[in-house]
Scaffold this active site. Sequence first.
Site, PDB file in Angstrom:
ATOM      1  N   ARG A  47       0.633  -1.211  -0.134  1.00 13.54           N
ATOM      2  CA  ARG A  47       0.181  -0.090   0.072  1.00 13.54           C
ATOM      3  C   ARG A  47       0.735   1.525   0.024  1.00 13.54           C
ATOM      4  O   ARG A  47       2.156   1.168   0.123  1.00 13.54           O
ATOM      5  CB  ARG A  47      -1.171   0.106   1.067  1.00 13.54           C
ATOM      6  CG  ARG A  47      -0.547  -0.566   2.421  1.00 13.54           C
ATOM      7  CD  ARG A  47       0.515  -0.066   3.191  1.00 13.54           C
ATOM      8  NE  ARG A  47       0.311   1.586   3.374  1.00 13.54           N
ATOM      9  CZ  ARG A  47       1.081   2.449   3.589  1.00 13.54           C
ATOM     10  NH1 ARG A  47       2.389   1.818   3.576  1.00 13.54           N
ATOM     11  NH2 ARG A  47       0.891   3.545   3.738  1.00 13.54           N
ATOM     12  N   ALA A  49       0.758   5.054  -2.211  1.00 11.69           N
ATOM     13  CA  ALA A  49       0.618   5.470  -3.543  1.00 11.69           C
ATOM     14  C   ALA A  49       1.783   5.023  -4.608  1.00 11.69           C
ATOM     15  O   ALA A  49       1.620   4.381  -5.476  1.00 11.69           O
ATOM     16  CB  ALA A  49       0.144   7.121  -3.758  1.00 11.69           C
ATOM     17  N   ASP A 236      -1.950  10.992  -2.347  1.00  8.59           N
ATOM     18  CA  ASP A 236      -2.287   9.879  -3.063  1.00  8.59           C
ATOM     19  C   ASP A 236      -2.747  10.380  -4.481  1.00  8.59           C
ATOM     20  O   ASP A 236      -2.584   9.560  -5.482  1.00  8.59           O
ATOM     21  CB  ASP A 236      -3.431   9.024  -2.596  1.00  8.59           C
ATOM     22  CG  ASP A 236      -3.076   8.185  -1.414  1.00  8.59           C
ATOM     23  OD1 ASP A 236      -2.958   8.664  -0.523  1.00  8.59           O
ATOM     24  OD2 ASP A 236      -2.653   7.080  -1.522  1.00  8.59           O
ATOM     25  N   ASN A 246      -5.352  12.609   0.455  1.00  5.31           N
ATOM     26  CA  ASN A 246      -4.470  12.018   1.156  1.00  5.31           C
ATOM     27  C   ASN A 246      -5.413  11.020   2.144  1.00  5.31           C
ATOM     28  O   ASN A 246      -6.275  11.148   2.217  1.00  5.31           O
ATOM     29  CB  ASN A 246      -3.407  12.566   2.018  1.00  5.31           C
ATOM     30  CG  ASN A 246      -2.410  11.847   2.648  1.00  5.31           C
ATOM     31  OD1 ASN A 246      -1.706  10.747   1.788  1.00  5.31           O
ATOM     32  ND2 ASN A 246      -2.012  12.017   3.786  1.00  5.31           N
ATOM     33  N   LYS A 247      -4.519  10.217   3.276  1.00  7.18           N
ATOM     34  CA  LYS A 247      -5.247   9.591   4.108  1.00  7.18           C
ATOM     35  C   LYS A 247      -6.276  10.208   5.125  1.00  7.18           C
ATOM     36  O   LYS A 247      -6.032  11.306   5.301  1.00  7.18           O
ATOM     37  CB  LYS A 247      -4.490   8.775   5.191  1.00  7.18           C
ATOM     38  CG  LYS A 247      -4.679   7.650   5.943  1.00  7.18           C
ATOM     39  CD  LYS A 247      -5.686   6.719   5.631  1.00  7.18           C
ATOM     40  CE  LYS A 247      -5.047   6.025   4.587  1.00  7.18           C
ATOM     41  NZ  LYS A 247      -6.000   5.073   3.755  1.00  7.18           N
TER      42      LYS A 247
END
Length: 344
Positions: A47, A49, A236, A246-247
């Site tokens: 995992r 990006a 990402d 992003n997260k």
Amino acid sequence: MFRTIEWIDGVNKVRLVDQTKLPLTVEHIETDSHERIAKSIKIMEIRGAPAIGAAAGMGMALAALESKAKSKEELVKKLEEAALTLNTRPTAVNLTWATRRMLNLAVATEGSVTGIIDRLIEEAKEIAEEDVRMCRAIGENTLPFIKSGYTIQTICNAGSLATVHLGTVGAVVRVAHEKYGNIKVYAAETRPRQQGARLTTFEFMEDGIDTTLITDGMIGTVFRDGRIDCCVVGSDRILGTGHVTNKIGTYTMAIVAKHHGIPFYVVAPMSTVDMNTRPEDVVIEERDPDEIRLINGTPVTVPDAKVYNPAFDITPPELITAIITDKGAVENPTEEKMRRLYES
Ligand code: MRU
């Protein structure tokens, strides 16, 4: 520091660290199947990006080897199918970027099928090598923003494990630590998959970097107490508008950073920049509700609790101090400045 994924010459296999097992055990997966790579991406054995971009590139090379194609047309058709199989997560642009790059190469290359396959293998290895170089450049380009003794807040894992090697945030921390020897990190746990606890804390501690783990809800208190000098997060998908995907939790962190006057930096390779998509069109991956209902397989709520589980969020440019890539930094990002960076 991990080599997250690599191509094994001679046997033509891909070897990757199984991140679902970390930090308790370090296990590797070895495969010659692109469908196995697709599964690894989907269930997050690999995992981050840039790492899933590298995995997708290698998955395409495996698909070419598996194809038994007799003609270039047949090979391209198999690769188109493989690209669909490998694109198992919708948000990180690196995945489609890598499969498209491999497909375009196959279309553009003349010669025998075996010659094209050899070229695809070299390209997959080159995507991985480029990633290592881009990470180091990101670390060096961010150095002017980091001072001796800084404590850096981060979220999720944008370290070595999220790339092929070194990391994006990982490079920032490591390059600054190489120079000053006194960089500290606060890692947000990152519910529900706990990449901050399981991966970031683990890999920085392995490198001897002073790392403090906090839960996501502690960010306000930690920022108010003056423990953090700047935030550095990965991405990402960075849009041409300067919006950053992003997260989940990144947007909240950026708001709290703005409130407390703490600089908020986003670091990523240019392969994460997507000049074509508008913020409202970004597909945010929604994952299995059980990621929230259970922790390590143990229920923490009633089995039928209604759950909302978006894996990513979008931070608008007005909350971002600078976006820093391998090609340079954009301070106070705007659409115009992003276009100039992209065109350069
Ligand atoms: O769901 P994940 O673990 O793949 O999410 C990863 C992130 O959000 C990272 O911050 C991002 O991919 C940048 S990694 C250099």
